[in-house]
Design a protein around this motif. Structure first.
Motif, short mmCIF file in Angstrom:
data_model
loop_
_atom_site.label_atom_id
_atom_site.label_comp_id
_atom_site.label_asym_id
_atom_site.label_seq_id
_atom_site.Cartn_x
_atom_site.Cartn_y
_atom_site.Cartn_z
N ARG A 92 43.43 53.58 57.44
CA ARG A 92 44.12 54.72 58.05
C ARG A 92 45.10 54.26 59.12
NH1 ARG A 92 38.90 56.91 57.99
NH2 ARG A 92 38.80 56.66 60.25
N SER A 93 44.70 53.27 59.91
CA SER A 93 45.58 52.70 60.92
C SER A 93 46.80 52.04 60.27
CB SER A 93 44.80 51.69 61.77
OG SER A 93 45.65 51.03 62.66
N ARG A 151 48.08 52.85 57.43
CA ARG A 151 48.93 53.91 56.89
C ARG A 151 49.82 54.51 57.98
NH1 ARG A 151 50.97 55.34 51.99
NH2 ARG A 151 52.29 57.06 52.60
N GLN A 152 49.27 54.68 59.18
CA GLN A 152 50.07 55.20 60.29
C GLN A 152 51.18 54.22 60.65
OE1 GLN A 152 47.11 55.82 63.30
NE2 GLN A 152 46.72 57.93 62.65
N ARG A 153 50.87 52.93 60.62
CA ARG A 153 51.88 51.91 60.90
C ARG A 153 52.99 51.97 59.84
NH1 ARG A 153 51.20 46.16 62.97
NH2 ARG A 153 49.10 46.90 63.34
N ASP A 168 53.83 54.51 57.91
CA ASP A 168 54.59 55.75 58.08
C ASP A 168 55.59 55.62 59.23
OD1 ASP A 168 53.26 56.87 55.95
OD2 ASP A 168 51.94 58.11 57.19
N ALA A 169 55.19 54.98 60.32
CA ALA A 169 56.10 54.80 61.46
C ALA A 169 57.27 53.89 61.08
CB ALA A 169 55.34 54.21 62.65
#
Length: 51
Positions: free
Chosen positions: A39-40, A42-44, A46-47
């Motif tokens: 999940r972390s 994926r956030q990276r 996406d950013a």
């Protein structure tokens, strides 16, 4: 970006390996930890891609 791609490769391999392990506390804990890391990641991603 190369780090993010390499992390994706390692995570997918580790998740696959742990899914193949026999059921048990260690397997479940590792899968939980790997999901948190995914999940972390994926956030990276996406950013980096502006999502």
């Amino acid at each position: 970006m190369p780090f993010t791609i390499n992390l994706a490769i390692v995570l997918s391999r580790e998740i696959r390996i742990h899914h193949d392990l026999p059921s048990g506390h260690v397997r479940e804990q590792n899968l939980t930890d790997l999901d948190r890391i995914r999940r972390s990641w994926r956030q990276r991603l996406d950013a980096l891609t502006g999502r």
